[in-house]
Design a protein around this motif. Structure first.
Motif, PDB file in Angstrom:
ATOM      1  N   GLU A 179       0.826  -1.191   0.000  1.00  0.00           N
ATOM      2  CA  GLU A 179       0.000   0.000   0.000  1.00  0.00           C
ATOM      3  C   GLU A 179       0.865   1.248   0.000  1.00  0.00           C
ATOM      4  OE1 GLU A 179      -3.458  -0.059   2.605  1.00  0.00           O
ATOM      5  OE2 GLU A 179      -2.736  -1.978   3.318  1.00  0.00           O
TER       6      GLU A 179
ATOM      7  N   ARG B 236      -8.015   8.369  -1.322  1.00  0.00           N
ATOM      8  CA  ARG B 236      -8.579   7.057  -1.664  1.00  0.00           C
ATOM      9  C   ARG B 236      -8.904   6.955  -3.154  1.00  0.00           C
ATOM     10  NH1 ARG B 236     -11.688   7.810   3.522  1.00  0.00           N
ATOM     11  NH2 ARG B 236     -10.451   6.681   5.038  1.00  0.00           N
TER      12      ARG B 236
ATOM     13  N   ASP C 117      -6.049   5.631  -5.047  1.00  0.00           N
ATOM     14  CA  ASP C 117      -5.547   4.345  -4.540  1.00  0.00           C
ATOM     15  C   ASP C 117      -4.449   4.512  -3.499  1.00  0.00           C
ATOM     16  OD1 ASP C 117      -7.294   2.861  -6.164  1.00  0.00           O
ATOM     17  OD2 ASP C 117      -5.919   3.041  -7.858  1.00  0.00           O
TER      18      ASP C 117
END
Length: 79
Positions: free
Chosen positions: A13, A69, A72
């Motif tokens: 992430e 968000r 991503d």
């Protein structure tokens, strides 16, 4: 007993940090007329990369999280 990770969660992430900007800090980083079109300059937040690079300045905390968000990225709040 220790348990090893099969993968590093930080590799999967991309984290970004969301932080409130005060008016003095804004005036130091922006041209004088940049705040003319902002409804509430006290409600501006910076979206910054893990290295501290400013990626965006967004009006509203919820909008800053939504922008991260939408790209991503995983937003984290910094106080």
């Amino acid at each position: 007993m220790t348990t090893g990770f099969k993968t590093n969660p930080f590799e999967r992430e991309s984290f970004v940090y969301i932080r409130h900007l005060d008016l003095g800090e804004l005036r130091a980083m922006l041209p004088p007329d940049a705040l003319a079109d902002i409804d509430d300059p006290d409600d501006l937040f910076v979206v910054a990369g893990a290295d501290g690079e400013r990626l965006a300045i967004v009006e509203g905390r919820d909008a800053a999280f939504a922008a991260a968000r939408a790209n991503d990225l995983s937003p984290l709040s910094v106080h």
